[in-house]
Design an enzyme around this catalytic site. Structure first.
Site, PDB file in Angstrom:
ATOM      1  N   LYS A   1       7.758  -0.258   6.035  1.00 27.45           N
ATOM      2  CA  LYS A   1       7.304   1.033   5.549  1.00 27.45           C
ATOM      3  C   LYS A   1       8.511   1.887   5.215  1.00 27.45           C
ATOM      4  O   LYS A   1       9.383   2.093   6.052  1.00 27.45           O
ATOM      5  CB  LYS A   1       6.456   1.708   6.623  1.00 27.45           C
ATOM      6  CG  LYS A   1       5.765   2.945   6.139  1.00 27.45           C
ATOM      7  CD  LYS A   1       4.631   3.302   7.070  1.00 27.45           C
ATOM      8  CE  LYS A   1       3.675   4.268   6.392  1.00 27.45           C
ATOM      9  NZ  LYS A   1       2.467   4.463   7.161  1.00 27.45           N
TER      10      LYS A   1
ATOM     11  N   ASP B   1      -5.192   9.861  13.837  1.00 31.10           N
ATOM     12  CA  ASP B   1      -5.468   9.594  12.423  1.00 31.10           C
ATOM     13  C   ASP B   1      -6.263   8.302  12.283  1.00 31.10           C
ATOM     14  O   ASP B   1      -5.889   7.404  11.540  1.00 31.10           O
ATOM     15  CB  ASP B   1      -4.145   9.519  11.660  1.00 31.10           C
ATOM     16  CG  ASP B   1      -4.351   9.710  10.162  1.00 31.10           C
ATOM     17  OD1 ASP B   1      -5.438  10.169   9.761  1.00 31.10           O
ATOM     18  OD2 ASP B   1      -3.425   9.382   9.398  1.00 31.10           O
TER      19      ASP B   1
ATOM     20  N   GLY C   1       0.826  -1.193   0.000  1.00 35.94           N
ATOM     21  CA  GLY C   1       0.000   0.000   0.000  1.00 35.94           C
ATOM     22  C   GLY C   1       0.859   1.240   0.000  1.00 35.94           C
ATOM     23  O   GLY C   1       2.087   1.172   0.123  1.00 35.94           O
ATOM     24  N   GLN C   2       0.204   2.354  -0.162  1.00 35.72           N
ATOM     25  CA  GLN C   2       0.923   3.612  -0.197  1.00 35.72           C
ATOM     26  C   GLN C   2       0.111   4.634   0.563  1.00 35.72           C
ATOM     27  O   GLN C   2      -1.073   4.814   0.288  1.00 35.72           O
ATOM     28  CB  GLN C   2       1.089   4.053  -1.653  1.00 35.72           C
ATOM     29  CG  GLN C   2       1.789   5.369  -1.789  1.00 35.72           C
ATOM     30  CD  GLN C   2       2.601   5.443  -3.063  1.00 35.72           C
ATOM     31  OE1 GLN C   2       2.354   4.709  -4.018  1.00 35.72           O
ATOM     32  NE2 GLN C   2       3.574   6.325  -3.091  1.00 35.72           N
TER      33      GLN C   2
END
Ligand code: NAG
Ligand code: NAG
Length: 685
Positions: free
Chosen positions: A380, A476, A358-359
């Site tokens: 990551k 977040d 993922g990004q």
């Protein structure tokens, strides 16, 4: 003269000669630690509730002034490198001739209890097949096993327990035992006759010697008060052929647990010597005798060349010490293990696009496999440009590393090289929640799974807000940050990083550009740019509605700009169940759906102080509290109700939220070790 490039045979022969020497120093057979600090996370792995802090391996937490956070804990601290403990031998029936490594593990323990504490459960020196800890290993399981796994030979665990609670199968509440795959010891010895009290009310440290003789296959354990010489006779002596029980390459360390009975389970010093079975095999050196001088010359040349090459490579692989980030990271307490760039590069097949998981706004995530540990990880990779606010980042990183909860993604370590920062996390085989909701998955996420996921997120939030020593806000919370493990348990990831990587002044409003973040942000945060516990709850509300309705928070439905407004109108009109994801059809529990939708709305209350708190949320999802009251019309956001600072401690309990931990006191343990640990001994052996 340059060695002929084609001379592979020579190169390979040389490699054979050089490689074993290198692998020996990677596998130290002896070490001695007499005062622990955060930098030791590079050599030890702390799992469960364990940490390295205040000069000790805290196998279970050491927060003397907060009894509650001592309850029902279990943890392990293991030396991160495995030891080869036995040789494979061709079909020998005589197990006495098995080659098993001798070892000598000497450690100093402080199992402290306050006078009014009962003392429990115990601490063990453990040999284990991996660096994990079974869930539910608190209470009488000593961090070794749990109700399911106890007694299972596949545990491959051998331990010496120091047990301070009497179970039905124990002799008393002050004994030592040899455990094989089970907390029901194969042999126990009461220590009371030897006037040893493992967990005395007046602090006392003990030296423990665990000595294993690989030839006679006898395990001897000695114990004495700190500073006293090793007694002549062992307190426990038992024959055991380790080869029959433990994995060939096993880890060594400590496990401990508490229950309603609590104590501190600390290791203050540790000397370990393990016989090295990785000794370079006697080489068949016939080839030397061929005696062709040219070959010898070539060998030398080639050796110099290769040596230089390896030297260069190893230099290049060395963490850059004068690099500020690297060295600061290393000196931080609570910093996780440092990985070598080369290993991570290899693990991710040179950051292969095919392994991209993922990004996000801050980096790309790759799947990787660490072959040595047979461990799947998520790596990551951040880029230099995003690395603003290094101090914040460091602060966050060490906090994240110290958080331990079954619904949080664990940070395993980091690596920093040439401006590239890599963080290594546990790999989550089922990816992120939003992929399951919106990734065009064939199968719809079932209701049970959705409910379980939201309960998990709620309990993680409660942990961050209320249970951890310092209050932490996630900042977040959104579906793409909620990962799913192999059992579809929710695991929160990426906490804290948002603010850490953007600099402090970044307001949430500026994040609008980031797809998927808008809609999770509380209205007050849009104004103040600050994250609070209440704004986390708002984000949680958005996730709840998203999961139940199967729609993004910013989905425009029937003229409404946000999902929440649409759901609120359905609620007002008495048809809230129409909001439930239609892909579920009738396969959901009506009462649960109603409850969650109301909870989602309550958390989305525009006024921060009106939102439920994490504790109530947990009670609601667990069913011990009914759905919250929700006004029929969505109230307006009223700025005046906010305190001028933007700190939303409008609620009765106004514990300040620590948003930056760096430099704000690293030791939440209010009592320093020194105040009850006589002194850290250098006179162990
Ligand atoms: C600890 O475990 C006991 C027994 O399982 C349980 O009754 C108790 O509620 C637990 N306490 C906490 C704080 O988790
Ligand atoms: C025991 O540990 C295993 C492995 O972590 C886990 O799958 C199992 O659910 C645990 N059992 C209990 C009762 O917690």
């Amino acid at each position: 003269m340059v060695p002929p490039p084609g001379n592979w045979i020579t190169a390979i022969l040389l490699a054979v000669l050089v490689m074993p020497a290198m692998s020996i120093d990677k596998n130290p057979k002896s070490f001695s630690y007499h005062r622990f600090n955060g930098t030791h996370y590079s050599v030890f792995t702390a799992v469960g509730d364990a940490s390295i802090n205040g000069g000790a391996l805290q196998i279970t937490p050491d927060s003397v002034n907060d009894n509650f956070s001592l309850l029902n804990k279990s943890g392990r601290v293991m030396f991160s490198t495995p030891f080869k403990l036995w040789e494979k031998t061709a079909s020998s029936n005589h197990t006495s001739s098995d080659t098993v490594a001798s070892f000598n593990s000497t450690f100093l323990i402080n199992i402290f209890r306050k006078e009014n504490w009962t003392g429990g459960e115990g601490l063990a020196f453990v040999i284990a097949p991996d660096l994990s800890i079974p869930s539910g290993s608190d209470g009488g399981w000593l961090g070794l096993t749990n109700a399911t796994t106890d007694g299972d030979p596949s545990n491959q665990i051998v331990a010496i327990e120091l047990d301070t609670v009497k179970q039905e199968f124990d002799p008393d509440d002050n004994h030592i035992g040899l455990d094989i795959n089970s907390v029901r010891s194969n042999k126990t010895v009461s220590l009371s006759d030897l006037s040893i009290e493992i967990s005395p009310a007046s602090p006392k440290n003990y030296s423990v010697w665990v000595q294993y003789n690989g030839t006679s296959k006898v395990m001897d354990v000695y114990m004495a008060e700190e500073g006293k010489a090793k007694p002549t006779g062992p307190v426990l002596s038992e024959e055991i052929n380790l080869k029959q029980y433990v994995k060939q390459h096993s880890y060594m360390g400590f496990a401990a647990s508490t229950s309603r009975e609590v104590e501190l389970n600390c290791v203050l010093a540790w000397d370990l010597t393990v016989e090295n079975l990785e000794e370079e095999k006697k080489k068949d050196r016939k080839w030397v005798k061929i005696g062709v001088p040219v070959l010898v010359l070539l060998l030398v040349m080639c050796g110099v060349g290769l040596g230089y090459y390896w030297h260069k490579r190893r230099e290049a692989e060395k963490p850059i010490n004068n690099n500020i980030l690297g060295s600061t990271l290393k000196s931080l307490p609570g910093t996780p293990r440092e990985f070598r760039f080369r290993d991570l590069k290899k693990a991710t097949n040179n950051f292969d696009e095919k392994l991209k998981l993922g990004q996000g706004g801050f980096g790309v995530v790759f799947k990787g496999v660490l072959p040595k540990e047979n461990l799947e990880v998520a790596v990551k990779k951040f880029s230099r440009e995003k690395m603003k606010g290094i101090d914040d980042f460091l602060a966050e990183l060490s906090i994240i590393n110290r958080l331990r909860h079954k619904h949080l993604v664990r940070l395993l370590g980091w690596c920093h090289k040439n401006g590239t920062l890599l963080l290594v996390y546990e790999y989550m085989p089922n990816g992120s929640l939003d992929n399951h909701l919106f990734g065009g998955e064939e199968k719809t996420l079932s209701w049970d799974r959705r409910y379980k996921i939201l309960s998990g997120v709620a309990s993680a939030l409660h942990y961050l807000h209320n249970e951890y020593d310092e209050k932490v806000v996630h900042r977040d919370l959104k579906a793409s940050n909620i990962m799913l493990d192999s059992n579809y348990n929710a695991r929160l990831g990426d906490f804290g990083l948002a603010r850490a990587l953007e600099n402090e002044k970044t307001s949430y409003a500026e994040l609008e550009g980031f797809p998927g973040t808008f809609g999770y942000i509380a209205p007050e945060s849009l104004h103040t740019g600050k994250a609070t516990r209440e704004s986390d709850v708002f984000g949680f509300g958005a996730v709840v509605l998203e999961v139940v309705c199967g729609q993004r928070p910013w989905t425009k439905i029937q003229g409404f700009h946000f999902l929440v407004d649409w759901v609120w109108s359905l609620y007002r009109e008495g048809r809230i169940l129409e909001a439930v994801d239609e892909r579920l059809g009738k396969d959901y529990v009506v009462e649960e759906a109603e409850k969650l939708l109301l909870l989602g709305l309550a958390c989305s209350h525009p006024i921060a102080g009106e939102r439920p708190r994490a504790q109530e949320i947990v009670q609601i999802t667990s069913g011990s509290m009914s759905a919250p009251d929700v006004p029929p019309f969505k109230p307006a956001f009223v700025w005046a109700s906010m305190p001028p600072t933007g700190d939303t401690n409008t609620t009765a309990d106004s514990t300040p939220i620590t948003t930056s931990y760096y430099g704000s006191g690293w030791t939440p343990q209010v009592v320093s070790r020194e105040s009850y640990v006589a002194h850290t001994s250098n006179s162990l052996v």
